[in-house]
Each structure stands twice: as C-alpha cells, then as structure tokens.
Design an enzyme around this catalytic site. Structure first.
Site, PDB file in Angstrom:
ATOM      1  N   GLU A 123     103.447  16.431 -47.304  1.00  0.00           N
ATOM      2  CA  GLU A 123     104.750  17.066 -47.466  1.00  0.00           C
ATOM      3  C   GLU A 123     104.887  18.337 -46.626  1.00  0.00           C
ATOM      4  O   GLU A 123     105.602  19.272 -47.009  1.00  0.00           O
ATOM      5  CB  GLU A 123     105.023  17.374 -48.947  1.00  0.00           C
ATOM      6  CG  GLU A 123     105.081  16.133 -49.816  1.00  0.00           C
ATOM      7  CD  GLU A 123     105.443  16.431 -51.263  1.00  0.00           C
ATOM      8  OE1 GLU A 123     105.205  17.569 -51.721  1.00  0.00           O
ATOM      9  OE2 GLU A 123     105.960  15.536 -51.938  1.00  0.00           O
TER      10      GLU A 123
ATOM     11  N   GLU B   8     105.180   8.420 -53.165  1.00  0.00           N
ATOM     12  CA  GLU B   8     105.226   9.081 -54.477  1.00  0.00           C
ATOM     13  C   GLU B   8     106.536   8.759 -55.180  1.00  0.00           C
ATOM     14  O   GLU B   8     107.593   9.266 -54.803  1.00  0.00           O
ATOM     15  CB  GLU B   8     105.079  10.606 -54.346  1.00  0.00           C
ATOM     16  CG  GLU B   8     103.710  11.074 -53.905  1.00  0.00           C
ATOM     17  CD  GLU B   8     103.567  12.595 -53.972  1.00  0.00           C
ATOM     18  OE1 GLU B   8     104.401  13.249 -54.647  1.00  0.00           O
ATOM     19  OE2 GLU B   8     102.638  13.120 -53.336  1.00  0.00           O
TER      20      GLU B   8
END
Length: 770
Positions: free
Chosen positions: A173, A242
């Site tokens: 991320e 995710e």
C-alpha cells in the site's frame, strides 16, 4: 492466592511436539504465469480463493487446524505476511523458531494441498507494531527480502520446485503515501520492483494499491469492494489482495481500546465477492480469514487492542464463526462450479435486466477438465451471475427465458445459466491523537525530583514518515500555578530509563519469578498502581480454547508460564452508536453494524493450549492503574448454542450439483429440496434440540417461538435426526415432517440446538476462579 514479589517454587514440564511436514507432497513442480484474465497455474487459468492467516498470531500447534478449516471452507490459497521485526529483532540475529517458523508454516500449507501467497513487504502495516519494521533498519530492506526469498528457495518451497508458493508481494500500500515523497517516492517504487524481480524467484510479484506498478509487477486492489477495479495494464489479471471482512475501521484503521466493535454482515461480504468474480476478477483474499491474537507487544496503532479476531470466518481461537464461515463456504463452492466457464472466455457478455439489475454471462468451450470441475471433454459451458444492486427492493427479472427473483443487494449464481445454486442474501442463520495532560504535583521547599512515566501502547504502523514519529513525551513540560509564573522544564536536563525493572528481572518467567520477594495479597488490600501480581491455576480439562477474563483489572500486561499474552486495558466504548439490528443492504462502512457500546472493548485474552501445563500454571500481571485480581477467572470458549432457519425457497445443497443423476440429467433441480445443516465444533455433539418448528416460526436465535402454522412432529423429527451427532441435515419438505401443516403458505424450519463436548471428562467444565 495472589502474591506481590514473593518467592514460590514450581516445576515445569515442557512437552515438545515435533510435527514432520513435507512441502510439495501434493505437487509436482509447476510454473506460475498470468495473462489478462487470471493466474495460470501449470498451464491452466484458475479462479482462486485465498484465506489470510498470519502465522505469528497463532501458535504452531494451531496452524494445522487453521489450514484444514480454511481448506474445508473452500480456500485454494493461504496468504500471509512475513514479519520482519519478528524474524530479525536485532540486526543479523534471525528468529525462525516457534511462532516465527515460517518454513514450517509454508510446509504445512503445501502438505495440505494448498498454495501460498507470501507477502514479504517487508513493510506490512497489518496493525502490527511499527508495521513490522525493526528500529533503524529502513535501509536494510533489500537484505531482508533476499533473505526470505533465498530461504524459501533453499527449502524447495517455490512452485517450480514442487512447493506451494505461487506468488510474492513487494511493499504494501505504498501508493497511499507515495506522493508525500515526491519524485523520490516514484523512484523508490521502481527500485523496489526491480530489486524484487532481480532475485530470480521464478513466480509473479504483486504490489497492492500501487497504480504506477511497473509492467512486470501485478498491481492489486485492497478494500471493501473491488469489482470495479482494473489493473494499470490490460496484460494483468484482476487481483483482490485484501477483502476487509471485519474489524477494519476507516478512522482508526483497526479496533482501538475504548472503541466499538465493527462487524461486516456476511451477506455483504458474499455480495462483494460474487460481484468481483461476476465482473472479471480472478483472485480474492479474505483479510482476515483467521485473525488471531497480538501476543506480547506486537499490536500497533498506537492503542490497538490485543485481540485480532477481526470478526473473521475463523474467530480468534480458531473456532468457526457462523454464519460467516458456512455462508462463504457455500459461495466458494458455487464459484468453483462456474470455474470452467469463467476461465474459458476472456470477458463476459453483459445483459441489462432492469434499472438496477444486470447479468454477466460466461459462455465458452471447455477444452479440458478444470481441477475442481465435474465435467470433462470438449463441450460448450455457460455460467451466469445475476445481480440486483438496489439497496431496498427485491426485483423479478427475466433471463434467457426464465424468471428469477433477486433479493435487494444480492447476486444469484447460476452455474449452468439456468438453475440458481446460490444467492448471497439467503443465509442459513446461525449463530493516535494529541492529548493535553494536567497532573497535580506536591512540591517541597528546596530541590525536587520530577519523574514522568509514559507508555507507548503500540508504535504507529501506517503513514508517511512514520519512522520519525518516535515515542515518549514529545510536547512541552511545564509547572504551572506558581507565584513566579510557569516554569518550563522542557529543555531541562532529563535522564531516561527505558522499560520495566520487573521485565529486566524476568519476573514473569517460571525460572526467575521466585528470585524476588513477594508478599501475600489479602482480599481487603487497597488496589495499587504499578504493581506486579502473580498466582497459579490449573488448566481446564478438555480441548476447548482457554481465555483469562481480566475484566476486574485496569490496564497492564499479562504473562502465562513466561509467555507474553499481551496488553490489557478495560477502556469502555461510548454508550451510543450501536445498532439494535444490522441491515446488510447497501455499501458497508465501519459505523454501520457496531456492537459493544458501553462495555470494555476487550476483557478476554487468549491463552493457547500449547502454553499450558496440567497444573500450576503461572499467571503474572503488571498492573498500572489498579484493579481487583481476586475476580480474575480462567474460562473455556466454545459454541454452546447453534441456530438455523431455512425456508422452502432456499436452494438445494450445493453437493447435489455433483450428483451423477443430476449431471446426467436423470433428475432436475426442481425435484430437489433445500436442506438445513447443523454442525457443532469438532469434539462436540448436538446434545439437545431446544426449539424446532416447521411452519411459520417467529423471532430469532434463542428467541424463537411458534407461529400460526406449526408441524406437531417438528421437535421429534429434528431430535431423531440430530441428537448425539456432530452434525446433521434435515430436508425442508412436507414429507419430512409428515404432512403439509398449512397449504398455500411458504414454510420455514427454525431450530435451536445445544452443543456439548463429546468427552465426558469435560462436560461439566465451566470456569475456574483464580
């Protein structure tokens, strides 16, 4: 009896469990590549379901059961991070033992016939202390990544060696904070990608939430919904690394002390997953499938709680969380029924069904047997997904000449473009901020010592420049209220002492706690702050998970037999903001379905069974704010009550799609009936049926009541089918209950059952007071 700094002797019996596992036992060496549609495993496109499990958030003794339950739930892949500061707490001193035995974990995954997606990072976020970075080691990233890749290669764990690893991840991320670093951020992304691929692992690499990932790295989606995500190249498949299925909070990132507990309804999770595969997705991972526990000081934040339960399909202790686990298991089975069609075409045919209803149709020629398909040979296959994205109203639609009713905010899956196998909404019901601190002080004439105590409850684990955040007191320190005005002590000469003396002395260990003097504690003693407590307890019988209830304490840390089970803090959540009912319909956010208002965020703390001995288990607490240790209890955790509610309008069980008579066309789907399935945990049986009604029952689990329509034999039919068994199935039909209790009415079966341990030695175990 509790003691404070006294000396008691106990003997320790250590039982070492040696588990022999062999990776690659179920695999011949195979290559992993990809195209725009999917990962290609051993030459075949695959639709993959991944289950997120973080190995250090459980014990090695728990790993086999967690992996087995993930596989039973329909997972093809286990996904995990590699936790750098757990593996290398001091530069050059590696830890690959116990909970950090990543090799054993990977081999267990492989020997179970599952693949492994290893997210090396090495920054992982994960609500883990400092995002798994060791202190002062941010420039050492390449060395650690190479260490892990080399270790996996040396252990023959890569796919082309016959191992389970099909994919790695570099960074995590970073795209969220990349702009904070300007051009250096862009340069870093390119460097990290080149470094990773240059290690020659021989499997694909992924970067999540990285829109500028290079051509040779797959960029992936993280979030609640990823059906609209597309990678930055039409040569890459759509991956969802995710799927936040539980306790994620958009404000605090994760559940913090004193916060409400967010819950994501399983109907919405199933809707999101079905939409993802409907619109071209090919790899989806649950973050988390099993959350576990932030043992020791591993929780990040700051101020994240010790439990990492995450409201996942497997709870903190590894028990099935129903109905989430069961409903998603059926979803995965339905998707697998469609796999041959999904991989046969490059993109689906879009069909508009209504203003907020749509279908995606996958039709193509199947050239060979899919690993999970029931079909073989060359033939045309068709599968379809019908979606109703209206948040409020059900819709009746016409598709390929047939009529279907779609509940609001739901997807129906038709593996043969005709019969509905599954609908996402039809569930078998079961069961860091700055703060100004003012502290009065008493000064004496002359010289005064000023001592300040601060505690970091987890280091920051997310954000740009987090390595500069630091810890301790970072604001000004002033004495106010004196006749001569405020006295600024900020720039005074301060000395620092880091850590607790008791920890340095290892008062929590079986070997060292007796080296110090402890005094007996009496029930009428006044609660004191900054105190060490210890006591002994016997292990509860049976195999159910064990917890210690610290609801009577204030704030501190706890150890059992030398193992640091984590921080505790009885901070109470706000009294308002929770909902009496949770409506799954519509886009989910973390404030939509919350619980625990007016209650401490966490009071029960997991003690893994493998950390216990039969008798004289040492419990040590360091209490900071005061509490009553005499009210601490040790308890067992188990699912004692199970409920289910299934109507005639539900679909037949998915296993009927594999029945030879259905495949050959001898029987039609219309001739098959839905079933209710009841299941206790392993080692438990259905000991009694507390309620059963076939007809029009009212209420919800543990509050069921008979309606105007009720089959009189309901209780006897269900009791005969289920009592004394670990699990059972009951057909939802008039014939199963003797007759139609009310013609012209849709009937429903509602059941509440009790589960008890199948071992007589643990039937009467409740909780034991310390």
């Amino acid at each position: 009896m509790f003691g404070t700094r006294n000396s008691l002797r106990c003997l320790v019996l250590a039982l070492t469990l040696h588990v022999a596992v062999v990776a690659g036992e179920y695999f011949k060496p195979f290559n992993v590549t990809y195209d725009h549609r999917a990962l290609i495993i051993d030459g075949h496109r695959r639709m993959l379901i991944a289950a997120g499990i973080h190995y250090p958030r459980a014990t090695p003794q728990m790993w086999p059961d967690l992996i087995a339950k993930s596989k039973e739930g329909g997972a093809d892949v286990i996904q995990t991070y590699a936790f750098w500061n757990g593996h290398e707490p001091v530069r050059g001193q590696y830890n690959f033992e116990g909970q950090y035995d990543i090799v054993k974990f990977a081999k267990l995954v492989g020997s179970s016939g599952l693949y492994l997606h290893l997210r090396i990072g090495p920054y992982v976020c994960a609500e883990w202390n400092f995002g798994s970075h060791p202190y002062l080691m941010l420039k050492e990233m390449q060395r650690f990544v190479k260490k892990i890749v080399d270790l996996m290669r040396d252990e023959m764990l890569l796919s082309w060696q016959g191992g389970p690893i099909i994919m790695f991840q570099i960074e995590n991320e970073y795209g969220n904070i990349e702009s904070s670093y300007g051009q250096k951020g862009k340069d870093y992304v390119k460097w990290a990608a080149e470094m990773a691929v240059g290690l020659g692992a021989g499997v694909p690499w992924v970067m999540c939430k990285q829109v500028d990932a290079p051509e040779y790295i797959i960029d992936a989606c993280n979030g609640y919904y990823c059906d609209g995500f597309r990678p930055n190249s039409n040569k890459k498949p759509v991956l969802w690394t995710e799927n936040w299925d539980g306790w994620y909070d958009e404000l605090y990132m994760y559940t913090s002390w004193g916060a409400r507990l967010p819950h994501r309804p399983v109907e919405d999770i199933a809707f999101a997953v079905a939409r993802f595969f409907q619109r071209g997705g090919s790899f989806q991972n649950y973050y988390m499938y099993f959350g576990g526990t932030n043992f020791g000081r591993t929780s990040g934040g700051p101020n994240y709680i010790t439990s990492y339960d995450y409201d996942a399909p497997l709870d903190e202790y590894g028990l099935l969380s129903q109905p989430k686990w069961g409903h998603l298991k059926d979803l995965h089975a339905a998707i697998k029924l469609c796999e041959a069609s999904l991989v046969a075409v490059d993109s689906p045919q879009y069909v508009k069904l209504g203003p907020m209803q749509e279908a995606h149709l996958y039709r193509g020629n199947v050239q060979s047997r899919s690993p999970t398909s029931t079909l073989s040979g060359n033939e045309s296959r068709c599968s379809a997904f019908l979606a109703n994205i209206d948040e409020h109203k059900a819709a009746t639609v016409k598709f390929l000449g047939q009529v279907y009713t779609l509940p609001p905010w739901s997807v129906s899956i038709l593996p043969d473009c005709k019969n509905t196998a599954y609908n996402t909404a039809k569930v078998q019901l079961a069961k860091g901020h700055w703060t100004k601190v003012v502290q009065p002080v008493q000064l004496v004439q002359g010289f005064n010592d000023v001592v300040l105590v601060s505690q970091t409850v987890g280091l920051q684990n997310y954000g740009a420049f987090m390595e500069k955040d630091g810890a301790g007191i970072k604001g000004k320190i002033k004495l106010t209220g004196s006749k001569n005005g405020d006295v600024d002590l900020t720039e005074s000469s301060w000395t620092y002492q880091i850590g607790l003396n008791g920890e340095s002395l290892k008062l929590y260990s079986i070997e060292n706690n007796e080296n110090e003097r402890w005094t007996d504690l009496t029930p009428d003693a006044i609660p004191s702050i900054f105190s060490w407590y210890k006591t002994y307890f016997d292990s509860p019988e049976g195999s159910d998970p064990v917890v210690v209830d610290l609801g009577s304490m204030g704030k501190g840390q706890a150890w059992v037999n030398g193992h640091h089970i984590g921080r505790y803090w009885n901070l109470v959540a706000p009294k308002d903001g929770c909902q009496e009912t949770c409506d799954y319909r519509g886009a989910y956010d973390s404030d939509k379905c919350t619980t625990n208002c007016g209650e401490p965020t966490q009071i029960r703390y997991h003690i893994p069974r493998s950390w216990l001995q039969r008798t004289k288990n040492l419990l040590v607490l360091f209490e900071e704010t005061g509490g009553n240790p005499f009210e601490i209890t040790v308890k067992l955790v188990a699912t004692r009550t199970i409920c289910s509610q299934v109507s005639e309008t539900h679909y037949p069980p998915l296993r009927t799609w594999f029945h030879p008579d259905f495949i050959s066309g001898k029987i039609s789907m219309d001739a098959l009936k839905p079933e209710m399935q009841l299941q206790c945990e392993d080692g438990h049986i259905i000991s009694s049926i507390e309620f059963a009604s076939y007809g029009t029952p009212q209420g919800s689990c543990q509050k069921y009541s008979k309606g105007n329509c009720h089959a009189p034999d309901s209780l006897s039919v269900v009791s005969q089918a289920c009592e004394g068994k670990n699990g059972c199935s009951i057909e939802i039909s008039n014939s199963a209950f003797g007759a139609d209790p009310c013609r012209g009415t849709v009937k429903t079966l509602a059941v509440e059952a009790k589960c008890s341990s199948s071992s007589s030695s643990s039937l009467n175990v409740g909780s034991s007071a310390i």
